[in-house]
Each structure stands twice: as structure tokens, then as C-alpha cells.
Design an enzyme around this catalytic site. Structure first.
Site, PDB file in Angstrom:
ATOM      1  N   TYR A 154       0.824  -1.204   0.000  1.00 10.33           N
ATOM      2  CA  TYR A 154       0.000   0.000   0.000  1.00 10.33           C
ATOM      3  C   TYR A 154       0.865   1.263   0.000  1.00 10.33           C
ATOM      4  CZ  TYR A 154      -3.906   3.081   1.334  1.00 10.33           C
ATOM      5  OH  TYR A 154      -4.865   4.071   1.365  1.00 10.33           O
ATOM      6  N   LYS A 158       1.017   4.142  -2.973  1.00 12.03           N
ATOM      7  CA  LYS A 158       0.670   5.542  -2.726  1.00 12.03           C
ATOM      8  C   LYS A 158       1.867   6.465  -2.950  1.00 12.03           C
ATOM      9  CE  LYS A 158      -3.651   4.863  -1.720  1.00 12.03           C
ATOM     10  NZ  LYS A 158      -4.746   5.399  -2.552  1.00 12.03           N
TER      11      LYS A 158
END
Length: 246
Positions: A154, A158
Site C-alpha cells: 500500500y 501511494k
């Protein structure tokens, strides 16, 4: 900051930040297309948009699939008359410590979060270039800036979105297209609601403002970045995190 006459596409608009953003933009004059793999939720968001007296469009699709992304953007243009605003909000998590993270966990998160942002932006920018105007807002995360144990996939996705935002902003600034990112902190969404209360209390203790954010905190930042008030802002990351990362 009126959006009358503008057309917006919000990915991942069936719930949470995406839904609240869609409703906020609609309440300020925009026609809004909502895409999601959850068609039932997308239809519910559109029903609320239409309840505000604005045009809405629900589109089912997987942003990690280039053909789906192209179809979603094309349908928005054909049925709502164009695309002035793109909010790349669709995202997933598959949290595990690195040594337990599978290749499937890695690929799934990178494909939706980062590749999905690439796919939708590429499809939308082609139409924005013709109008010599457009606003793209990519939803990144504080985790992409400071990291977080158990979220290597994640965080990488990002952080990648932040780099992608800056590159595209440079490429299309002279074409009248503004590209920015928002990096939310811990927000009250279905993702954080799934956490144990002890974990949520620990998170609050790390935040100087001593509370988790709400989706409207992020939606307000999106609204600013897609409005004329942000016309001289591009390639930036706006942190909406209660001070957890400065």
C-alpha cells in the site's frame, strides 16, 4: 468556487471518501459520474446525486483493467458531455508484514491503486487536452510519505501515485491541465472501521489533533483543488492528516 457546467468522474465512488466527494461536487454544480466495482453502491451514490438536482452516472468497472478505464472515461464523455475533473480515488489494501506478503497481495494493491490511477488518467487526459483544461486529483496517503509496518504494498502504491502526479503535472501544465495529489491521514472509512478499537485509540494518540479525520475533510480538499481557486497550483501534495505527518 462554483462547478456549474463541469463534469467530474470519481473512481471508487460507491462509499467513503469517493461517495462524499461525489456528493460535494454535485452539490456545488457538477454533473458526476461514479465508477466502482460495487455497482449497487455506485447506483446509490448516483441516486443521491440526482436528489440534489444534478446529473449522475453510475459505471461499473475495474480501474486496473485498461479497457475498463477507457470505457469508463468514454461513457462519461458521451453521456455527460465531457470530462473536466478526474478524481482517482479507487483503492484497496491487503495488509501483511513483508515476509508474509504474497506476490498476489503485492500485485493486487499495485494494480488497483497505482496502475488504476495511471489507466484512468491516461484515458481522461486525452479528452482534457482537446479542451486545453482539466483538473486531476489523485488520492495518495500519508502512508506513502512516512511508511507503515504491514503495508509495504500500500505504501509503495501511494508513494508511486505521488511520483506519478508530479510527472504528469510537468507534462501537461502547458496544456491547461492541473494535476495534484491529496495525502489523507487516518480517516473514518470502512477500511479504518475494520480496525480493533484498541488500534484506533492508538492511532488517535499519534495524531496532534487527537481525532481521525472524516471523509468530508478530504472531500473539501478535493473541492478546492478542482475549483478555479487552485488554478495556479499543480504537482503538489496536499496533506489532510490532522498533523500526524508534517
Amino acid at each position: 468556487m462554483n462547478l456549474e457546467g463541469k463534469v467530474a468522474l470519481i473512481t471508487g465512488g460507491a462509499q467513503g471518501i469517493g461517495k462524499v466527494t461525489a456528493l460535494l461536487l454535485a452539490s456545488n454544480g457538477a454533473a458526476v459520474a461514479v465508477s466502482d466495482i460495487n455497482m449497487e453502491g455506485a447506483l446509490e451514490t448516483v441516486k443521491e446525486i440526482e436528489g440534489l438536482g444534478r446529473r449522475g452516472l453510475a459505471l461499473e468497472g475495474d480501474v486496473s483493467n485498461p479497457a475498463d478505464a477507457e470505457r469508463i472515461v468514454t461513457a462519461t464523455v458521451e453521456q455527460l458531455g465531457g470530462i473536466d475533473i478526474l478524481v482517482n480515488n479507487a483503492g484497496i489494501t491487503r495488509d501483511r508484514l513483508l515476509l508474509r506478503m504474497t506476490e498476489e497481495d503485492w500485485d493486487a494493491v499495485l494494480n488497483v491503486n497505482l496502475k488504476g490511477t495511471f489507466n484512468c488518467t491516461k484515458a481522461a487526459v486525452k479528452h482534457m487536452i482537446k479542451r486545453k483544461s482539466g483538473k486531476v486529483v489523485n488520492i495518495a496517503s500519508v502512508v506513502g510519505e512516512m511508511g507503515n509496518a504491514g503495508q509495504a504494498n500500500y505504501a509503495a502504491s501511494k508513494a508511486g501515485i505521488i511520483g506519478l502526479t508530479k510527472a504528469i503535472a510537468r507534462e501537461y501544465a502547458q496544456r491547461g491541465i492541473n494535476v495534484n495529489a491529496i495525502a489523507p491521514g487516518y480517516i473514518e472509512t470502512p477500511m479504518t472501521e475494520a480496525l480493533a478499537e484498541k488500534v484506533r485509540d492508538e492511532l488517535r494518540g499519534q495524531i496532534p489533533m487527537e481525532r481521525l479525520g472524516i471523509p468530508l475533510d478530504v472531500a473539501n480538499a478535493v473541492y478546492f483543488l478542482v475549483s478555479d481557486a487552485s488554478n495556479y497550483i499543480t504537482g503538489q501534495v496536499l496533506n489532510v492528516n490532522g498533523g500526524i505527518y508534517m
